[in-house]
Design an enzyme around this catalytic site. Structure first.
Site, PDB file in Angstrom:
ATOM      1  N   CYS A 253      -2.385  -9.814  40.903  1.00  0.00           N
ATOM      2  CA  CYS A 253      -2.661  -8.992  42.219  1.00  0.00           C
ATOM      3  C   CYS A 253      -3.694  -9.485  43.227  1.00  0.00           C
ATOM      4  O   CYS A 253      -4.817  -9.315  42.916  1.00  0.00           O
ATOM      5  CB  CYS A 253      -3.189  -7.684  41.461  1.00  0.00           C
TER       6      CYS A 253
ATOM      7  N   CYS B 166      -5.780  -6.745  44.439  1.00  0.00           N
ATOM      8  CA  CYS B 166      -7.044  -6.523  43.616  1.00  0.00           C
ATOM      9  C   CYS B 166      -8.044  -7.519  43.655  1.00  0.00           C
ATOM     10  O   CYS B 166      -9.104  -7.206  43.611  1.00  0.00           O
ATOM     11  CB  CYS B 166      -6.669  -6.223  42.159  1.00  0.00           C
ATOM     12  N   ASP B 167      -7.689  -8.709  43.562  1.00  0.00           N
ATOM     13  CA  ASP B 167      -8.614  -9.907  43.307  1.00  0.00           C
ATOM     14  C   ASP B 167      -8.973 -10.738  44.516  1.00  0.00           C
ATOM     15  O   ASP B 167      -9.634 -11.599  44.307  1.00  0.00           O
ATOM     16  CB  ASP B 167      -8.178 -10.875  42.142  1.00  0.00           C
TER      17      ASP B 167
END
Length: 331
Positions: free
Chosen positions: A151, A154-155
């Protein structure tokens, strides 16, 4: 249902009673499922959770930095907080089991579980999430959470000023490359064939000077000891095998919704995502759905959590019109 209290006046874990007629059974223990259970319980409903494992995909997330209220939290740490909140309300959880079938019978949904038991409920909230498609190459599972990520949204901030690789050639991969190019030192996008992304995204990608594209290139292995150091790849045109260095590999080749069990029970789209309206109602009376298993866009923790709340509120509206009087049934 009687709740036992410990000396600190905190609610202890409650036994899941299979003979209980539940108002709401939440199927799934990720953020959507746990928040659905929390909202349902606070509405005064008799609620239970059936899940293979509490936490869902968050358990495989190294760090969460985009959830309001938490500047940085490990995936396991976030699950611990969610779980503690749910259990503090005395919500019983039946874990390490799956739903095999759902049968609607005279206003009641009968859930057949993999342990052979049956659970009866007036409404069902499906929240079984999805799973990331994997490359299936050596090193991928071993280095998951240690440089292998699924992701970029997200990261990406974790890789500021670093070198990263992206696997994939569709919209998700190209969008990830664009996003990562804003924070990473360099981005190498690797795809085994030609692009499948929309031209408008490809046009944006070509303006990113720190992005290098490797088409018709197959990732053979993700390498590194404790953490990712790169990937071994093969040029399919020249057959040359070489290593691309990088601190992280983002696998952006799509997700598989965990919906196989519910085919024929609720309507799905061509991607096998459960179709829901803006309240989370499926096409089947009394069955709602939330989170990554649905057709709602943007698969993010905070969005799934909000969907769980919405589905719970819609289920409560449905229950307000329910006519079954008995609170107990024999099984």
């Amino acid at each position: 249902m009687e709740l036992n209290m410990n000396t600190n006046e905190e609610l202890m874990e409650v036994t899941f009673d299979n003979d209980q007629l539940f108002d709401v059974i939440v199927v799934g223990g990720g953020p959507a499922g746990m928040n659905a259970a929390l909202y349902s319980k606070r509405k005064g409903n008799i609620v239970g959770i059936v899940a293979g494992q509490l936490g869902g995909q968050i358990m495989n997330t190294s760090v969460v930095e985009n959830y309001l209220g938490y500047e940085s939290l490990t995936g396991v740490g976030m699950v611990d907080k969610f779980t503690a909140h749910v259990k503090s309300l005395g919500i019983p959880v039946k874990e390490y089991v799956m739903v095999e079938d759902i049968v609607h019978d005279e206003g009641i949904h009968r859930l057949q579980l993999t342990d052979g038991s049956v659970v009866h409920t007036k409404t069902v909230i499906l929240a079984t999430g999805s799973q990331s498609r994997k490359l299936g190459v050596p090193g991928e599972d071993r280095l998951a959470g240690r440089g292998v990520a699924y992701c970029a949204t997200c990261d990406a901030p974790l890789y500021r000023g670093r070198d990263v690789l992206i696997a994939g050639g569709g919209n998700a991969a190209v969008e990830a490359a664009i996003d990562l190019s804003k924070v990473a030192k360099s981005v190498k996008l690797v795809h085994r064939s030609k692009f499948r992304a929309d031209q408008v995204l490809l046009d944006q990608l070509t303006t990113r000077e720190n992005v290098t594209i490797y088409l018709n290139t197959q990732i053979l292995e993700i390498v590194g000891e404790e953490f990712v150091t790169g990937a071994l790849v093969r040029d399919k045109e020249t057959e040359e095998v070489f290593e691309l260095a990088g601190d992280g590999v983002f696998v952006e080749i799509g997700h598989i919704p965990n919906t196989e069990t519910f085919k024929g029970i609720v309507a799905m789209n061509d991607h096998n995502e459960v179709l829901v309206d803006d309240k989370g109602q499926t096409n089947t009376d009394g069955i709602f759905a939330a989170g990554d298993m649905t057709n709602v866009p943007y698969k993010q923790i905070i969005i799934a959590t909000a969907q769980g709340a919405s589905a719970a509120l819609a289920a409560n509206e449905y229950l307000n019109t329910f006519s079954v009087e008995s609170d107990m049934i024999g099984v």
